[in-house]
Every structure is written in C-alpha cells, then in structure tokens.
Design an enzyme around this catalytic site. Structure first.
Site: not given
Ligand code: SF4
Length: 346
Positions: A107, A220-222, A94, A339, A296, A114, A121, A118, A165-166
């Site tokens: 985006c 992406s720290l969080h 997507e 996101c 979200n 992935c 996600c 996380c 994905g990363e």
């Molecule tokens: S936030 Fe990014 S790196 Fe983490 S699982 Fe989701 S897609 Fe993968």
C-alpha cells in the site's frame, strides 16, 4: 554559488543516451546506467560496477540519485510491515506491506499529506506538502518487494495506491511510476495487479478512461447519499455523487472494467437501511464490487466501526441484489498501519 544537481532519474532513457553522446561516450552507456537506476535500483553511482571510475565520477559531478531511505520499519504481530520513508528533502511518507495466505500487497503513498479533508482519515490532519515524484513512488514499491522477499520468502504480488494522498491529484507522476513498475525495464509487474484507489475526482476518472490505463480502479465511496457523503468527505460538495456516477459510467463504457467501491460502515453515520438501499441504487449502472472495510478509530471518538448486525445487513441486501461484497479485516492495527491510520506518528 553551489549548482543544484539534477536528479538523474528524472531523465528518460533517450535523454540519458543523449547525455553520454554529448559527453563523447557511447549512447549505449545510457542503457547500462538506466538499468542500474531502475532494474537494479542502485542507491549510488559507486554501485554501478560495470561503469568505469571516470564515468562514474562524471555522473557524480552532474547528477544526484534522490533515493528514498526507510527511516523506520515497524512489524506487526500479523506480519504487516509499515515503513516510514524519508525523502531527499527530509519529508516523510508511509507505506505498508500486507501479507495474506495468497498474496503480498504494497500500500503506497502518492503525496506528502493530502489536500482533501476526509473526516475519518488520519492523513487529512497533515497539510499537503507536495506530490511525490515517480521515482519516490517506485522506490516505495521496491523497498516493500525487498522486505516481502526477506520476511515472507516471496515477491510482492499486488500494489494498491491507498496510502497517503489522493493519487488522482498527482496523476502524471502516479502514471509514470506505474509505467516503470509494469515495464520490463523496471519491475515487470502486471498492471492487473495494481489498484488505484480514489476518493472520486470525476474529471480525472474520465481522463484515465481516455488514456486507456490497464490498472484497476477503486472508489472510496462510504456513502451514496450526498448529504451524508459531504459530511464525512467535504469535497463531495464540489464533486457530488451525480458527477461521480457520470464519470464512472464513462469509465465503464470505455474500459468494461468492473468498479470496486471501498466502503466503511460507521456507527450512527451510514448504518441504516436507507444507506444500503442508496448504495444498491448507486451500484446499478455497472458491474460492481463492494469491499466493506473494517475501520480503525483515529482517537477522535466520532467515527466508530458499526456493529456486526449493520455489516450483516449490508452483506445480505447487496448479495440479494447480485452485487459482489467482501468484508475486509483491517491489518497492522497495533502499528497504526491500517486503513485511514497513516499519519507520520514517527
Ligand atoms: S482518505 Fe485519502 S483522499 Fe481522503 S484525506 Fe485521507 S488520504 Fe486524502
């Protein structure tokens, strides 16, 4: 036995020129075809109208063009567009168009699924199937640029690698795609308008610095507390904050580019004073910007956006410490394009 034809867009311009020479044609023909493939984004050899029928047939016999197809397009009330993109092997990723008053941002995804996990996600629920090829990343951008012109009367202005994905786990292909996006033989976009967002792979951040990349980096720290970060981003146990910080110091020393941190504040997870203090401390080694992103929910009931008091506390303390902070409203919620929500529901 059927011979599998090669994807013509895996060839460099030089290789394409050689192909024509080896087949008794002029090397210059390679330039023409290359222009059709990238600048004009041709979907088929038939489209290449200034190439003779005989040559087009020769190309057809030797190669394929594995162009993506937008399988489904959803438009949000707020102008956001989400594309479900079908790849040549029928896998789906997507990508999202996010319009604001001043810019239109794409985006894009870099992997199918992935390999990281996380907890907040939606993409993490999908198994990583494969990396995207450079042309598959490039095509997502072209599709969104076309939609931007069609629905918002302006070309695409920015790109973020924040989809599925990363990106640093598919580093070479992401770099090749960005080369095409920024080259005059592709879309000619400025690398300053491209942000690669990583969950923080230290070795690759250092490599990016060594490679002298010109695009921007976001992390992406969080959380800046190892225990908390590992609980929401389990790979932090392998790459703890000290190693991430070490890599980012290296990045800053080499590039002098400010570092952007993407940060969501969740209720009961990272909404306390100690969380903000740790973030301030983490940001100290280099000029930093913090984007507080609205979250979200992905229907698991665990992760809920923190209340506005907690967000105000973050903003207040960060500003008092001279750290730039923005609060970002999420877009396209009604079509699951915000996101953390990309998960191939289609
Ligand atoms: S936030 Fe990014 S790196 Fe983490 S699982 Fe989701 S897609 Fe993968």
């Amino acid at each position: 036995m059927e011979i599998k034809k090669k994807d013509i867009r895996a060839l460099t311009k030089e290789q394409l020129r050689n192909f024509f020479e080896e087949n008794g044609d002029k090397a210059f023909r390679g330039n023409q075809v290359y222009e059709w493939l990238w600048q004009k984004s041709a979907h088929s050899f038939e489209d290449m109208t200034n190439i003779s029928l005989k040559t087009r047939q020769m190309l057809e016999d030797s190669f394929v063009i594995n162009h993506i197809r937008v399988n489904q397009m959803q438009r949000s009330e707020d102008g956001t567009i989400k594309n479900a993109v079908r790849l040549h092997d029928d896998l789906i990723v997507e990508s999202v168009l996010i319009p604001t008053a001043t810019r239109t941002t794409a985006c894009v995804s870099s992997q199918v699924g992935c390999s990281l996990d996380c907890k907040f996600c939606a993409t993490a629920r999908l198994k990583r199937m494969r990396n995207l090829n450079p042309d598959e990343i490039y095509d997502q951008v072209v599709a969104i640029d076309n939609e931007s012109r069609l629905y918002h009367d302006r070309p695409l202005s920015n790109i973020v690698f924040m989809g599925m994905g990363e990106p640093l786990m598919n580093y070479n292909n992401v770099l090749k795609a960005i080369d095409k996006i920024t080259s005059d033989e592709g879309l000619g976009m400025s690398p300053k308008r491209i942000v690669v967002s990583t969950s923080g792979v230290p070795k690759m951040i250092k490599k990016m610095a060594d490679d002298g990349v010109k695009f921007k980096l976001a992390v992406s720290l969080h959380s800046a507390i190892d225990e908390v970060r590992t609980s929401i981003m389990p790979f932090n146990a392998t790459f703890p904050l000290a190693s991430l910080r070490d890599a980012l110091e290296y990045w800053y020393a080499k590039t002098k580019n400010r570092i952007t941190y993407e940060y969501v504040v969740w209720d009961g997870i990272n909404d306390k004073r100690k969380d903000v203090d740790a973030l301030v401390e983490f940001c100290k080694f280099a000029p930093s910007k913090v984007n507080l992103i609205e979250y979200n929910p992905i229907d698991d009931g665990i992760f809920q956006q923190a209340n506005s008091k907690a967000i105000d506390m973050y903003v207040d303390i960060l500003e008092k410490n001279n750290i730039t902070v923005t609060v970002r409203r999420s877009r396209g919620k009604d079509i699951d394009a915000a996101c953390g929500q990309l998960a191939n529901k289609t």
